[in-house]
Enzyme design. Structure first.
Site, PDB file in Angstrom:
ATOM      1  N   HIS A   1     -17.263 -13.523 -30.824  1.00 13.84           N
ATOM      2  CA  HIS A   1     -16.594 -12.305 -31.285  1.00 13.84           C
ATOM      3  C   HIS A   1     -17.617 -11.230 -31.639  1.00 13.84           C
ATOM      4  CE1 HIS A   1     -14.221  -9.840 -34.238  1.00 13.84           C
ATOM      5  NE2 HIS A   1     -13.356  -9.916 -33.236  1.00 13.84           N
TER       6      HIS A   1
ATOM      7  N   ASP B   1     -10.411  -9.468 -30.398  1.00 13.45           N
ATOM      8  CA  ASP B   1      -9.803 -10.130 -31.552  1.00 13.45           C
ATOM      9  C   ASP B   1      -8.877 -11.263 -31.119  1.00 13.45           C
ATOM     10  OD1 ASP B   1     -11.205  -8.303 -33.051  1.00 13.45           O
ATOM     11  OD2 ASP B   1      -9.447  -7.177 -33.729  1.00 13.45           O
TER      12      ASP B   1
END
Length: 168
Positions: free
Chosen positions: A67, A114
């Site tokens: 991420h 996300d």
């Protein structure tokens, strides 16, 4: 432990005032994992939360590393993933849908970063021993973000042959 509380308070204040991706990410994490995004994931391992270094401690930490790399790619493209707002829905607490209403490419890509992180977390075992982990124990080489980039063969369409190299 002091670092964890400082980061948790900072993250809590940022998340409570943000109107963008961090609030979206918080909502996704909590809906899909059933855990508090701030209490469970800020300060987990070497990469969950702000910054990161060293070798990720486990699979959850690898999700956070990926991420971080995804967000870095967005920063490199001129996006602002911490604050770019996007629309999404969560169906049955497991299926995340990035909305077609997202106007900019940055919004769309931030949503995908996300979403991919939360789907990654959903399939991993959470280990309490890495919650509030002190980064002084994060040692070893920092993995390069290029490990997440697809090899060149996957970029081309499967029905086309790659172009032959040009003669010298």
């Amino acid at each position: 432990m002091k670092k964890f509380f400082t980061v948790a308070i900072l993250a809590g204040s940022v998340l409570s005032t943000a109107h963008g991706s961090l609030l979206n990410l918080k909502a996704m994490v909590e809906a899909v994992t059933g855990r508090s995004a701030i209490l469970s994931f800020v300060g987990y391992g070497c990469y969950c939360g702000l910054g990161g270094r060293g070798q990720p401690k486990d699979e959850v930490d690898w999700c956070c590393h990926a991420h971080d790399c995804c967000y870095q790619e967005l920063f490199d493209q001129g996006c602002h993933p911490y604050v770019d707002h996007y629309d999404h829905t969560i169906e049955n607490n497991t299926e995340i849908v990035c909305s077609d209403l997202n106007k900019t490419e940055c919004d769309k890509q931030t949503c995908m970063c996300d979403k991919n992180m939360v789907l990654c977390l959903m399939n991993q075992t959470y280990r309490e021993e890495y919650r509030g982990f002190l980064n002084v124990y994060c040692q070893g080489p920092t993995p390069n973000c290029s490990i997440y980039e697809p090899p060149p063969e996957e970029v081309t369409c499967s029905h086309q042959s790659p172009a032959p190299p040009a003669p010298p």
